[in-house]
Write an enzyme that holds these catalytic residues in place. Sequence first.
Site, mmCIF file in Angstrom:
data_model
loop_
_atom_site.group_PDB
_atom_site.id
_atom_site.type_symbol
_atom_site.label_atom_id
_atom_site.label_comp_id
_atom_site.label_asym_id
_atom_site.label_seq_id
_atom_site.Cartn_x
_atom_site.Cartn_y
_atom_site.Cartn_z
ATOM 1 N N LYS A 1 0.780 -1.344 -0.015
ATOM 2 C CA LYS A 1 -0.042 0.014 -0.185
ATOM 3 C C LYS A 1 0.855 1.064 0.089
ATOM 4 O O LYS A 1 2.067 1.183 -0.595
ATOM 5 C CB LYS A 1 -1.007 -0.188 1.185
ATOM 6 C CG LYS A 1 -1.641 -1.262 1.312
ATOM 7 C CD LYS A 1 -2.874 -1.421 2.169
ATOM 8 C CE LYS A 1 -3.689 -2.768 2.172
ATOM 9 N NZ LYS A 1 -4.815 -2.692 2.815
ATOM 10 N N HIS B 1 -8.304 -2.908 -6.096
ATOM 11 C CA HIS B 1 -8.498 -3.212 -4.548
ATOM 12 C C HIS B 1 -9.619 -2.250 -4.270
ATOM 13 O O HIS B 1 -9.906 -1.389 -4.515
ATOM 14 C CB HIS B 1 -6.979 -2.613 -3.991
ATOM 15 C CG HIS B 1 -6.851 -3.054 -2.565
ATOM 16 N ND1 HIS B 1 -7.249 -2.223 -1.624
ATOM 17 C CD2 HIS B 1 -6.142 -4.017 -1.863
ATOM 18 C CE1 HIS B 1 -6.973 -3.168 -0.197
ATOM 19 N NE2 HIS B 1 -6.336 -3.918 -0.608
ATOM 20 N N GLU C 1 -9.777 -0.513 -1.560
ATOM 21 C CA GLU C 1 -9.351 1.046 -1.348
ATOM 22 C C GLU C 1 -9.452 1.815 -2.555
ATOM 23 O O GLU C 1 -9.887 3.021 -2.291
ATOM 24 C CB GLU C 1 -7.909 1.058 -0.514
ATOM 25 C CG GLU C 1 -8.054 0.457 0.765
ATOM 26 C CD GLU C 1 -6.776 -0.261 1.269
ATOM 27 O OE1 GLU C 1 -5.770 -0.102 0.591
ATOM 28 O OE2 GLU C 1 -6.809 -1.066 2.472
ATOM 29 N N GLU D 1 -10.944 -10.392 -1.047
ATOM 30 C CA GLU D 1 -10.772 -9.736 0.336
ATOM 31 C C GLU D 1 -12.073 -8.904 0.783
ATOM 32 O O GLU D 1 -12.438 -7.910 0.284
ATOM 33 C CB GLU D 1 -9.723 -8.495 -0.282
ATOM 34 C CG GLU D 1 -8.394 -8.891 -0.739
ATOM 35 C CD GLU D 1 -7.340 -7.757 -0.610
ATOM 36 O OE1 GLU D 1 -6.405 -8.222 0.010
ATOM 37 O OE2 GLU D 1 -7.418 -6.634 -0.692
ATOM 38 N N GLY E 1 -7.312 -4.803 7.205
ATOM 39 C CA GLY E 1 -6.811 -3.893 8.215
ATOM 40 C C GLY E 1 -7.336 -3.803 9.517
ATOM 41 O O GLY E 1 -7.242 -2.950 10.357
ATOM 42 N N SER F 1 -6.491 -9.104 6.856
ATOM 43 C CA SER F 1 -6.020 -9.292 8.261
ATOM 44 C C SER F 1 -5.380 -10.856 8.161
ATOM 45 O O SER F 1 -5.384 -11.533 9.231
ATOM 46 C CB SER F 1 -6.931 -9.347 9.363
ATOM 47 O OG SER F 1 -7.255 -8.037 9.420
HETATM 48 P P1 13P Z 1 -4.290 -6.432 5.784
HETATM 49 O O1 13P Z 1 -3.517 -7.562 5.587
HETATM 50 O O2 13P Z 1 -3.597 -5.085 6.441
HETATM 51 O O3 13P Z 1 -5.659 -6.607 6.330
HETATM 52 O O4 13P Z 1 -4.621 -5.765 4.305
HETATM 53 C C1 13P Z 1 -5.045 -6.797 3.429
HETATM 54 C C2 13P Z 1 -4.946 -6.083 1.925
HETATM 55 O O5 13P Z 1 -5.748 -5.021 1.968
HETATM 56 C C3 13P Z 1 -4.133 -6.625 0.913
HETATM 57 O O6 13P Z 1 -4.494 -5.924 -0.204
#
Ligand code: 13P
Length: 251
Positions: free
Chosen positions: A11, A96, A98, A168, A174, A214
């Site tokens: 990220k 993704h 995000e 995901e 996160g 996570s």
């Molecule tokens: P985390 O492993 O921090 O939860 O993030 C997962 C993620 O978004 C990977 O692309």
Amino acid sequence: MRKNIVAGNWKMNKNLQEGLDLVKELQSAVFGKTLKCDVVVCTPFVHLASVSGLIDKNKVKLGAQNCADKVSGAYTGEVSAEMLASTGAQYVILGHSERRAYYGETSVTLSEKVKLALANKLTPIFCIGEVLAEREAGKQNTVVKTQIEEALFDLSADDFGKIVLAYEPVWAIGTGKTATSAQAQEIHAHIRQTVAAKYGQTVADNTSILYGGSCNAGNAKELFANPDVDGGLIGGAALKLDTFMPIVEAF
Ligand code: 13P
């Protein structure tokens, strides 16, 4: 048959020096080991060329986290798939959650990005997943099916066969909340079934489907033991060698 893959998504973390330090550590940690998965690091754009020069790509593979939905030209601030490929990158994360949530990415633009990535011989790691309200309403299967259909189902079977999927669940990213092993297996099987219904069982069986959200040293083994979970897309735990390596070695 499909590959097992553990991919770190950094990220927007690590400056160049920190990134190079981590990659050097990772490269030494995997050296001489026979791993049961491919290891990928998906770094910020500006690190790609330097990381590319450091790694032995038989051991550690390189990915980006996004690409433009246009070929080239007057798109200030964008980075094209062709530019990514020219650094030596082999993978690109697309869709993704995000990017969907904070940068308004839609299936229409994602479909363009996937095609440009493939045209430049990059392997898209295409992300799908539901938000908490959708999971609570029992709509997760419909949500991921629609995300796949809208962005990917105009591809030929040949092109679809070059894609890696990453499930995901947004509520697990996160947050420290992981999907249970049973929840992951159930939806991964549904995703594979969705692919099989469109492209046939062989393409579906050859598609790697990663879990992300996570994922850590404590839960990776159980998650990866599921027949339809082919690895992980790792955020927070990919930022340090001692939290990432146990996941790589969980297979
Ligand atoms: P985390 O492993 O921090 O939860 O993030 C997962 C993620 O978004 C990977 O692309």
